[in-house]
Write an enzyme that holds these catalytic residues in place. Structure first.
Site, short mmCIF file in Angstrom:
data_model
loop_
_atom_site.label_atom_id
_atom_site.label_comp_id
_atom_site.label_asym_id
_atom_site.label_seq_id
_atom_site.Cartn_x
_atom_site.Cartn_y
_atom_site.Cartn_z
CB CYS A 16 -13.22 9.50 3.43
SG CYS A 16 -12.27 9.24 4.89
CB ILE A 17 -11.50 13.95 4.62
CG1 ILE A 17 -11.38 13.23 5.78
CG2 ILE A 17 -11.58 15.30 4.51
CD1 ILE A 17 -9.83 13.56 6.19
#
Length: 553
Positions: free
Chosen positions: A294-295
């Site tokens: 994700c991030i």
């Protein structure tokens, strides 16, 4: 050229996301378009005219009727199809919901406002569903009769407990049987390094020999790291350790007001870059493979692009899991990341110096209100059930605070202005170009991901400069990663990466099993020869058992 999303007006103080204002604005425009409203009214009238005869048919069938159109899980109870009163109630509700959607569509104009209004309307419609109220929920009424009212007592107890200890929201999970370090984040390892932003955990080897190139896992800083090391048998990092890899993972510090000024530059230099130095000292390998989620996947790509300009051999392979690099289509989160919403969030964070994890969790709940809010209203409060004991939900409830400056720059640089994909993001004194990342890359998307739409994650194949293997996994944003071997798991892969994601899927072949096995074979080919596991006590003796104080804070 900077890619900028459409701006909307600043939301009112009591409406930080601008949902209410967007809903009012859209309805106001609808009111000026009588032709569209008339069409919506006709559709509603048509649905109601059909409902009468359909209800009469259920009545004449004396409870034997069956509505094959009932696909909404909220109305799975047989009474919604066999009882005329409940059948009619459901029909009115569904017709009203469709009418509301049609009315909002009439007033659509600005895409940002339209998306906010649609989500606001959906949340409102979901909240008013008859299944959320005792007297109009046949399953709850039946349970109350069967238990002599005990389910109502238990439900009332759950409600009061949630009101007093959970901010009035129904609890999603019973976490009493879970403990970090025992049956969560339980893969054996030690904290071998700590600075003011993160701890570095090195997992103990579980094989007699390992691949020469170690692996650094970079988790998202908006969540606790152990989503990548969830539970025995369900941990991606445990899988990697058991398949002859020397594995390290970062655990970010839970932010407080003192971290207000921490930037993305800091997270690069004192995060992955600092970790890479330590890993090289411990293992003797100048090259380290990276895997980000994700991030954390975005930070992985940034790290690779940054090091490509000065130390091109520092990073080996790059694995990106459910990661956005091109933010033109950010999925459902787009309604929270327009200019006005980010500005309002910055005002809130300025008062505390960080974003509270509960607010982040609430954002994700609103994106899926039926599954993450009203489902538990019914089960906990109306049926009197105890929330499930489920490891993913325990992790999800273990929220993390985020430094204000970091979160602001992340939202503006990526979601609002899309600087990374356009080659304009500056980090660590360098302008990052994803095309400089010529490393072999393994990119995973999840078919049901509502946070990172797989079609958006596929854009990495066009941005990265190396050979990219794209894999589409079963599951959603988390279940697509927590994807151990099992009969329901599958993944898709193709030999080529055309520009269009739809073309890729048309050519892709589905394979039974988890992408973990596919990744393992792919990564092993690129991770060097087999060597003895490194002796971590040589350069960095363990500071403490993992997980350390950062994960427990």
């Amino acid at each position: 050229m900077t890619v900028t999303k459409p701006r909307s007006e600043a939301p009112a103080p009591g409406d930080p996301t601008g949902f209410g204002k967007a809903l009012v604005a859209t309805l106001s425009r609808s009111a000026t378009r009588p032709a569209g409203l008339a069409a919506a009214a006709l559709t509603f009238a048509g649905s109601m005219s059909k409902l009468g005869p359909a209800t009469a048919a259920v009545l004449l069938a004396n409870g034997a009727g069956k509505d094959t159109r009932a696909t909404d899980r909220r109305f799975a109870d047989a009474a919604w199809s066999s009882n005329p009163a409940f059948f009619a109630l459901r029909g009115v509700y569904q017709a009203a919901c469709q009418w509301g959607e049609d009315v909002l569509a009439v007033g659509s104009d600005d895409p940002v406002v339209e998306a906010k209004a649609a989500l606001a309307g959906q949340v409102l419609a979901d909240a008013l569903a008859p299944t959320n109220f005792l007297l109009t929920n046949p399953a709850a009424l039946r349970r109350a009769a069967e238990t002599g009212g005990l389910s109502l007592v238990k439900g009332a107890t759950n409600f009061v407990g949630d009101l007093l200890t959970n901010g009035g929201k129904p609890r999603q999970v019973d976490s009493s049987s879970f403990e970090v370090g025992r049956n969560l984040a339980a893969t054996p390892g030690k904290v071998v390094f700590r600075n003011d932003l993160m701890e570095l955990i090195q997992y103990a080897p579980q094989t007699e020999s390992v691949r020469a190139v170690p692996l650094l896992a970079i988790p998202p800083w908006i969540n606790k790291y152990y989503v990548m090391d969830l539970a025995p048998g369900r941990s991606f990092l445990e899988w990697a350790v058991q398949h002859e890899r020397t594995v390290f993972v970062m655990s970010y510090r839970n932010a407080d007001a003192s971290m207000n000024g921490v930037t993305m530059d800091d997270y690069l230099s004192r995060g992955p870059c600092a970790a890479l130095d330590v890993i090289t000292e411990i293992t003797g390998s100048s090259t380290v493979d990276l895997a980000g989620l994700c991030i954390g996947g975005a930070m992985t790509a940034m790290t690779a692009a940054y090091l490509a300009q000065s130390e091109p051999d520092r990073v080996g392979t790059v694995t990106l899991l459910n990661t956005l690099l091109d933010y033109r289509d950010p999925g459902a989160l787009g309604v929270f990341t327009d200019e006005a919403s980010v500005a309002r969030l910055e005002e809130q964070m300025a008062r505390s110096g960080f974003l509270d994890g509960e607010k982040m969790a609430g954002t994700f709940d609103v994106l899926r209100p039926n599954q993450l809010i009203f489902n538990y209203v019914v089960s906990n409060w109306l049926l009197g059930e105890t929330p499930p004991a489920f490891d993913i939900l325990v992790w999800n409830a273990d929220t993390t605070r985020i430094p204000a400056t970091l979160h602001s720059s992340y939202l503006r640089s990526l979601y609002v202005d899309n600087l990374l994909a356009s080659g304009q993001l500056e980090l660590g004194g360098c302008r990052l170009n994803l095309g400089d990342v010529t490393n072999d890359a393994y990119v995973v998307g999840a078919v049901n991901d509502h946070i990172v739409p797989w079609t958006a994650s596929y854009e990495a194949t066009q941005l990265l400069g190396g050979d990219v293997r794209y894999v589409l996994s079963s599951g959603g944003h988390i279940a697509g990663i927590v994807n151990p071997p099992g009969p329901k798991a599958w993944f898709e892969a193709a030999a080529e990466n055309p520009a269009d994601a739809g073309d890729w899927r048309a050519a892709a072949k589905q394979h039974p099993g988890t992408w973990w096995t596919d990744w393992d074979a792919w990564a092993a080919e690129r991770a060097g020869p087999m060597v003895a596991p490194p002796d971590r006590s040589v350069e960095h003796p363990p500071l403490c058992d993992a997980p350390g104080e950062y994960i427990r804070s």
